[in-house]
Design an enzyme around this catalytic site. Sequence first.
Site, PDB file in Angstrom:
ATOM      1  N   ASP A 152       0.844  -1.197   0.000  1.00 28.36           N
ATOM      2  CA  ASP A 152       0.000   0.000   0.000  1.00 28.36           C
ATOM      3  C   ASP A 152       0.885   1.256   0.000  1.00 28.36           C
ATOM      4  OD1 ASP A 152      -1.998   1.846   0.345  1.00 28.36           O
ATOM      5  OD2 ASP A 152      -2.905   0.861   2.075  1.00 28.36           O
ATOM      6  N   HIS A 226      -9.866  -0.793  -7.428  1.00 28.10           N
ATOM      7  CA  HIS A 226      -9.654   0.330  -6.503  1.00 28.10           C
ATOM      8  C   HIS A 226      -8.682   1.358  -7.094  1.00 28.10           C
ATOM      9  CE1 HIS A 226      -8.970   2.503  -2.808  1.00 28.10           C
ATOM     10  NE2 HIS A 226      -7.683   2.194  -2.820  1.00 28.10           N
TER      11      HIS A 226
HETATM   12  C1  HEM Z   1      -4.019   2.608  -4.269  1.00 25.56           C
HETATM   13  C2  HEM Z   1      -5.315   0.082  -0.331  1.00 25.56           C
HETATM   14  C3  HEM Z   1      -8.598   3.491   0.788  1.00 25.56           C
HETATM   15  C4  HEM Z   1      -6.742   6.306  -2.699  1.00 25.56           C
HETATM   16  C5  HEM Z   1      -4.129   1.613  -3.336  1.00 25.56           C
HETATM   17  C6  HEM Z   1      -3.417   0.351  -3.382  1.00 25.56           C
HETATM   18  C7  HEM Z   1      -3.758  -0.336  -2.279  1.00 25.56           C
HETATM   19  C8  HEM Z   1      -4.714   0.457  -1.531  1.00 25.56           C
HETATM   20  C9  HEM Z   1      -3.256  -1.716  -1.847  1.00 25.56           C
HETATM   21  C10 HEM Z   1      -2.462  -0.091  -4.526  1.00 25.56           C
HETATM   22  C11 HEM Z   1      -1.042   0.271  -4.288  1.00 25.56           C
HETATM   23  C12 HEM Z   1      -0.752   1.740  -4.212  1.00 25.56           C
HETATM   24  O1  HEM Z   1      -0.595   2.425  -5.221  1.00 25.56           O
HETATM   25  O2  HEM Z   1      -0.735   2.232  -3.090  1.00 25.56           O
HETATM   26  C13 HEM Z   1      -6.314   0.787   0.296  1.00 25.56           C
HETATM   27  C14 HEM Z   1      -7.045   0.317   1.472  1.00 25.56           C
HETATM   28  C15 HEM Z   1      -7.965   1.278   1.775  1.00 25.56           C
HETATM   29  C16 HEM Z   1      -7.824   2.347   0.801  1.00 25.56           C
HETATM   30  C17 HEM Z   1      -6.773  -1.005   2.182  1.00 25.56           C
HETATM   31  C18 HEM Z   1      -8.989   1.293   2.856  1.00 25.56           C
HETATM   32  C19 HEM Z   1      -9.662   0.233   3.219  1.00 25.56           C
HETATM   33  C20 HEM Z   1      -8.390   4.539  -0.067  1.00 25.56           C
HETATM   34  C21 HEM Z   1      -9.127   5.776  -0.043  1.00 25.56           C
HETATM   35  C22 HEM Z   1      -8.595   6.567  -1.032  1.00 25.56           C
HETATM   36  C23 HEM Z   1      -7.536   5.819  -1.676  1.00 25.56           C
HETATM   37  C24 HEM Z   1     -10.267   6.101   0.919  1.00 25.56           C
HETATM   38  C25 HEM Z   1      -8.955   7.977  -1.465  1.00 25.56           C
HETATM   39  C26 HEM Z   1     -10.007   8.642  -1.055  1.00 25.56           C
HETATM   40  C27 HEM Z   1      -5.832   5.540  -3.410  1.00 25.56           C
HETATM   41  C28 HEM Z   1      -5.057   6.052  -4.531  1.00 25.56           C
HETATM   42  C29 HEM Z   1      -4.288   4.974  -5.009  1.00 25.56           C
HETATM   43  C30 HEM Z   1      -4.604   3.845  -4.143  1.00 25.56           C
HETATM   44  C31 HEM Z   1      -5.050   7.473  -5.073  1.00 25.56           C
HETATM   45  C32 HEM Z   1      -3.292   4.999  -6.188  1.00 25.56           C
HETATM   46  C33 HEM Z   1      -4.007   4.843  -7.497  1.00 25.56           C
HETATM   47  C34 HEM Z   1      -3.019   4.811  -8.657  1.00 25.56           C
HETATM   48  O3  HEM Z   1      -2.529   3.716  -8.991  1.00 25.56           O
HETATM   49  O4  HEM Z   1      -2.717   5.893  -9.166  1.00 25.56           O
HETATM   50  N1  HEM Z   1      -4.917   1.646  -2.203  1.00 25.56           N
HETATM   51  N2  HEM Z   1      -6.815   2.015  -0.056  1.00 25.56           N
HETATM   52  N3  HEM Z   1      -7.438   4.603  -1.068  1.00 25.56           N
HETATM   53  N4  HEM Z   1      -5.539   4.227  -3.198  1.00 25.56           N
HETATM   54 FE1  HEM Z   1      -6.214   3.089  -1.682  1.00 25.56          FE
END
Ligand code: HEM
Length: 314
Positions: A152, A226
């Site tokens: 993450d 996501h």
């Molecule tokens: C990408 C987990 C909530 C915004 C990701 C990734 C994971 C992850 C594993 C892919 C790896 C990375 O690029 O970091 C989670 C979990 C969440 C959560 C477990 C809550 C249960 C959120 C929320 C937001 C968010 C609430 C925004 C309001 C993003 C963004 C990316 C991302 C901007 C990158 C997208 C890209 O590839 O450009 N998240 N996330 N995440 N997440 Fe989350």
Amino acid sequence: MSEVATPQPQDVAKPLSQSAAFLVLTIDETEEAMRTARSVVASTDDLVKNVRIRAADNFFSCNVGIGHRVWDRLTGKPAPKELRPFSEIKGAKHTAVATPGDLLFHIRADNMGLIVEFEKILLEAFGAAATAVDDVAGFRYFDARDLLEFVDGTANASGPDAEHDTIVGSEDPAYAGGSYVVTQKYLHNLGDWRSQSTETQEAIIGRTKFDNLELPDAGADEQKAHKTLCTIEDEDGEHDILRDNMPFANPGKGEYGTYFIGYSRYLWVIERMLERMFIGAPPPLHDRILDFSTAVTGSTFFVPARQFIADLDG
Ligand code: HEM
């Protein structure tokens, strides 16, 4: 004409730490409480120095965010352009709840002992003026994984790009050097998540689990991963944010979660991500991460430039 330098931001674009605490306070209604809160917030940098010097590696940082409800009374200044309360987002199946929070302290160190020491000193200074409505201790889980076991934080920008994505500039000169921050505490249903195949989990996140490689995006009207729902693009290009999510847990109580924290130059970018996650793009194709993760808090703050905080008690 010479350019005006951007005031020094707080420690927004810092590398990931081993430990963190997310402390959310509400301030009591009385004028005396507001005075105390103003003076404690203004002294945060000094309190940080008192603790940082005791850290072997000197890595200790604390960002202070101020919420909309108390902005006027605490600062005596008009609010930053986009600052508004976190507003509930109700999708067909899942809701992003809005919960109280006047001040956020995002505390980072590689040693939890320092964090606890700082929180103790800070809360003693507030006394009865503030109430802790949430306090989450986050830890680093293996190779920066969340408790869904995916890495993450990968897509986060670093260096000058991170500053560009997170720090307010000439669009709001009075608050240049500041940053909007949104927090949400998510609780995972790990039993249900683990009963999904690895392929299903990877399709939900949009990356492979073991080696963290990006998967291709789904088509326009298809169920999106996501990472695609959180990619915001318009005629100005892609709008990125900086996340410093941390896992937290209380295994004895069966509690496993992710504390989401996102810093952004523009609040609307995070709001748009949340709408796409909870309402779906297209509706009702919501983010399936939510079928295994419940948001139990939701708050918005503004993290002003360092000097703005220090001057509050002036
Ligand atoms: C990408 C987990 C909530 C915004 C990701 C990734 C994971 C992850 C594993 C892919 C790896 C990375 O690029 O970091 C989670 C979990 C969440 C959560 C477990 C809550 C249960 C959120 C929320 C937001 C968010 C609430 C925004 C309001 C993003 C963004 C990316 C991302 C901007 C990158 C997208 C890209 O590839 O450009 N998240 N996330 N995440 N997440 Fe989350």
